[in-house]
Design an enzyme around this catalytic site. Sequence first.
Site, PDB file in Angstrom:
ATOM      1  N   THR A   1       0.842  -1.195   0.000  1.00 17.90           N
ATOM      2  CA  THR A   1       0.000   0.000   0.000  1.00 17.90           C
ATOM      3  C   THR A   1       0.878   1.246   0.000  1.00 17.90           C
ATOM      4  O   THR A   1       2.050   1.200   0.381  1.00 17.90           O
ATOM      5  CB  THR A   1      -0.886   0.064   1.261  1.00 17.90           C
ATOM      6  OG1 THR A   1      -0.059   0.334   2.406  1.00 17.90           O
ATOM      7  CG2 THR A   1      -1.664  -1.215   1.473  1.00 17.90           C
ATOM      8  N   ASP A   2       0.315   2.361  -0.408  1.00 17.22           N
ATOM      9  CA  ASP A   2       0.946   3.644  -0.112  1.00 17.22           C
ATOM     10  C   ASP A   2       0.752   3.895   1.380  1.00 17.22           C
ATOM     11  O   ASP A   2       0.081   3.131   2.086  1.00 17.22           O
ATOM     12  CB  ASP A   2       0.310   4.748  -0.957  1.00 17.22           C
ATOM     13  CG  ASP A   2       1.236   5.953  -1.120  1.00 17.22           C
ATOM     14  OD1 ASP A   2       2.227   6.071  -0.366  1.00 17.22           O
ATOM     15  OD2 ASP A   2       0.967   6.795  -1.999  1.00 17.22           O
ATOM     16  N   ALA A   3       1.329   4.966   1.888  1.00 14.52           N
ATOM     17  CA  ALA A   3       1.273   5.251   3.324  1.00 14.52           C
ATOM     18  C   ALA A   3      -0.170   5.195   3.833  1.00 14.52           C
ATOM     19  O   ALA A   3      -1.049   5.877   3.313  1.00 14.52           O
ATOM     20  CB  ALA A   3       1.874   6.619   3.616  1.00 14.52           C
TER      21      ALA A   3
END
Length: 563
Positions: A281-283
């Site tokens: 995932t992104d942050a």
Amino acid sequence: MNLNAKPFNLSSSDITWVNNTLSNMTEDEKIGQLFCMIAYHSDEEYIKNLAQNIKPGGLMCRPMPLKETVETVNLLQKSSKVPMLIAANLESGGNGAVTEATKIGSPLQVAATDDIKMADKLGAACGEVGAAAGINWTFAPIVDLDLNFRNPITNTRTFGSDTNRVRDMGVAYVEAVQGKGVAATAKHFPGDGVDERDHHLVTSVNDLPHDEWDKTFGEVYRASIDAGVMSVMIGHISLPDYEKKMNPGIKDADIMPASLSKQVVTGLLREQLGFNGLIVTDATTMAGMTISMPRAKAVPWTIACGCDMFLFTKNMDEDIAFMHEGVKSGILTTERLDEAVTRILAMKAALGLHKNSLQKDIKTAAAVVNSTLHKNLAKECADKAITLVKEEAGVLPITPDKYKRVLFYGIEAKQGFAYSVKVGVAADFKQRLINEGFDVDEFDQDEQLEGWLRPVSEIVGKYDLIVYLANMATKSNQTVVRIEWELPMGKNVPIYMESVPTIFISVENPYHLLDVPRVKTFINTYSSTDEVLTSLIEKLTGKAPFTGKSPVDAFCGRWDARL
């Protein structure tokens, strides 16, 4: 999963290590592997607690001095039962991990060279610094398409707006950095750069029709996957037309960001595009992920949808508890948990982390970080990239004989920037003009009132040349970057172009023509490094030609910007 296929290409002994490691893990240890944490410093207590008690699968290092980076990596690997993935944002050079390392050039600067080999050299330099410092995973390349000049994230962090260029430069970076033993990450799937909003703050939308997406973002990702990219990062970006194609009848309210969409992650990326690597995932601290679902459900749901790793935590203890509860409640099945951990271990095996020494030597790393080759590469990139977007006939080159008296306007943000952009560039550039022999006055920004503003006669006839330099960069959480002119009535706006030759230079944002459309000589540099400023002076004074080609529409689609 086929672990002996691309991108991991594991041997039978590698696969045995993956399977044995997985089978000997407790459920707590498996859940720990799902997390990629973050470190801003080398605090020993924090690092040991992470490695020995949380036992995450990975950690991202924000840029730190070399000594601190190596100490952090060595302590993490020494303290970990299972070797860790150590990531950094090596987007523009080794400076994404080590503060002393050379910034080769922003991706857009690399694109402006119009030379695929420059992307290859960027990837190689990033890989060399990363490998030397113990970074084995880069969250790059960014293969977004900068299709909306108002987008606050893509901008100079992309290879531009042309699908072919982004595709080819992305592939060149992937092959080069992975050739140095550092896993690449294509991001931000399904593609940023269409919406003008920031998915750090809101779920942004890639609203391209699915057939157009296939020809653009789809083409880019297929190429990186074919090139063997080991990981893909999922953005908090929804893809509504594809969602509706894959799930006819879905309600608009049920369209999730990609990070929470099984149709996008598993259906599109994993099954349709055939990606066999690790999905991160992104942050997860970004609002774009959690505004559409309670966090207690969203945390395990990202993994249930097909993501393998969970990047960062909002609250470490709470998010880990949410993941445990997700397994307990059945949101995240044990089969999906095992599959995710298997891919994490497979990437570690593909990088040889299970059989190579992971302890790094600072002196050896310093020789790479201070590489003359990298410094020369930064000079080459600057020389090839700086772009003369438009030019008034006869204005260039500038010399003290031709334009002795210069009025200088520096436009600079009042605070530091993201992504290693430095402050003080305007003052630096002004001094460089003085060093060339120009008499330079800086525009007086003291507040004045209408009726008593500086008379035209103090500008026209007094100065031979007016030079603007803007050092303003887009960044996370700053949704718009536009020039904010001085009061009253924009007293520093370019208004003397018809009377005094005027040059406008933007060192960090290629789209300032939107705010100064009738400036007749406009230059983009895409970065503000020392190498860029040195090359810029050489080109302005006629010692070197302008050769850069704009990778985006610097005119922002405006007819008046072309005047």
